[in-house]
Design an enzyme around this catalytic site. Structure first.
Site, PDB file in Angstrom:
ATOM      1  N   ARG A 171      37.744 111.101 152.775  1.00 36.07           N
ATOM      2  CA  ARG A 171      37.405 110.683 154.137  1.00 36.07           C
ATOM      3  C   ARG A 171      36.339 110.969 155.162  1.00 36.07           C
ATOM      4  NH1 ARG A 171      40.611 108.499 151.445  1.00 36.07           N
ATOM      5  NH2 ARG A 171      42.937 108.585 151.669  1.00 36.07           N
ATOM      6  N   SER A 221      49.393 108.262 157.046  1.00 35.98           N
ATOM      7  CA  SER A 221      48.956 109.771 156.233  1.00 35.98           C
ATOM      8  C   SER A 221      48.618 110.500 157.233  1.00 35.98           C
ATOM      9  CB  SER A 221      48.262 109.722 154.617  1.00 35.98           C
ATOM     10  OG  SER A 221      48.178 111.370 154.819  1.00 35.98           O
ATOM     11  N   GLU A 291      44.165 113.783 158.833  1.00 43.55           N
ATOM     12  CA  GLU A 291      43.556 112.770 158.550  1.00 43.55           C
ATOM     13  C   GLU A 291      43.207 111.680 159.386  1.00 43.55           C
ATOM     14  OE1 GLU A 291      44.717 108.963 155.643  1.00 43.55           O
ATOM     15  OE2 GLU A 291      44.120 111.692 155.021  1.00 43.55           O
TER      16      GLU A 291
END
Length: 311
Positions: A171, A221, A291
């Site tokens: 990420r 998410s 995230e």
């Protein structure tokens, strides 16, 4: 019908005090002082120049799928790149503009019998956003197939980065550090059987629909996965699944998602993130980090919902 206030900036019509809740996947977020939808690279360049000359902040948004905009909104100029959505297919890959959906890019590759983007079949973000955060799912990531990225720097220079120059990690990408604006990306793909590629994408989409709360607004998410753990099961074991703050709920279908069940605010979302961290981190000795990208200003007068946990 509510009229939208507009003005002209760098030769383009720009919305004034436009609620970003109209564009985010969570259906939350305060107003942008100025909101533009450039359609060409030249228009992006003109807006970058304008922000520099006027010395105002510049914020760039893709499909606003893995994003929380705080209820105070965004100062300065905001660009949403979804009107830049051209996708070009070659014998060895696909080049897509930053605002193209990564889903559509994967679909174009599949139609051409090109393999490598199957993992992205259900990711709702833009190509620019996917590159920015090295998006991934079901064992695949952008770093696995990206060849080059064309960007515009904040001081107006055009550059092309190779995969190795993007410093991809979980990420993470190099442009998170530089804040360069992704304009387009080229993916190097492998010729394959179109029917098999499509079958794999259908399989992944079915798995996603079975496990994820796609019927509600959400930011996808929410947390990065800590080493050795899965976020959803940790939240479940902490007894938090189904918890509600304001109009936001930890999904009863997948505890790794926070869903908007009743006119939630961005503050509800951020408060829920803090609530989960306060309960999960000490229980599992982890440091949960979002995230989802959280941007914008705090509201001048934040709402306080009855029953909100103070932790």
């Amino acid at each position: 019908m509510v009229s939208v206030a507009t003005k002209t900036v760098a030769g383009l019509p720009v919305m004034v005090d436009e609620p970003l809740s109209n564009y985010t996947f969570t259906k939350t977020g305060g107003p942008a002082d100025l909101l533009a939808f450039p359609e060409t690279v030249a228009q992006v360049h003109a807006l970058v120049d304008y922000a520099q000359i006027e010395r105002i902040p510049l914020t760039v948004i893709g499909n606003a799928s893995n994003l929380i905009v705080r209820d105070g909104g965004i100062r300065g100029l905001t660009m949403i790149l979804t009107h830049m959505h051209d996708i070009q297919v070659t014998a060895s890959g696909v080049t897509a503009a930053a605002g193209a959906r990564i889903i559509d890019t994967a679909d174009a590759a599949a139609s051409a019998g090109l393999s490598g983007l199957e993992f992205a079949a259900g990711i709702p973000g833009s190509v620019g956003g996917a590159v920015f955060m090295n998006a991934g799912a079901y064992g695949g990531e952008v770093k696995d197939c990206l060849a080059t990225v064309d960007v515009l720097t904040r001081d107006g220079q055009f550059k092309t980065y190779t995969n190795s120059q993007m410093d991809f990690a979980y990420r993470h990408s190099y442009v998170q550090q530089t804040e360069d604006i992704v304009l387009s990306a080229t993916f190097a793909l492998t010729p394959g059987d179109a029917q098999a590629i499509r079958a794999r994408m259908d399989e992944l989409n079915a798995r996603r629909a079975a496990k994820q709360p796609l019927e509600y607004p959400s930011c996808g998410s929410v947390f990065r996965r800590p080493t050795g753990h899965y976020v959803g099961p940790m939240i479940q074991k902490a007894g938090l699944q189904g918890h509600i703050i304001g109009g936001a709920q930890i999904s009863t279908k997948h505890a790794g998602f926070i869903v908007n069940i009743d006119h939630a605010t961005a503050t509800d979302y951020v408060d829920m993130i803090h609530y989960v961290q306060a309960h999960v981190d000490p229980m599992f000795n982890v440091d949960l980090q979002p995230e989802v990208r959280i941007i914008g200003s705090e509201p001048a007068h934040p709402e306080h919902h009855a029953g909100r946990d103070p932790e």
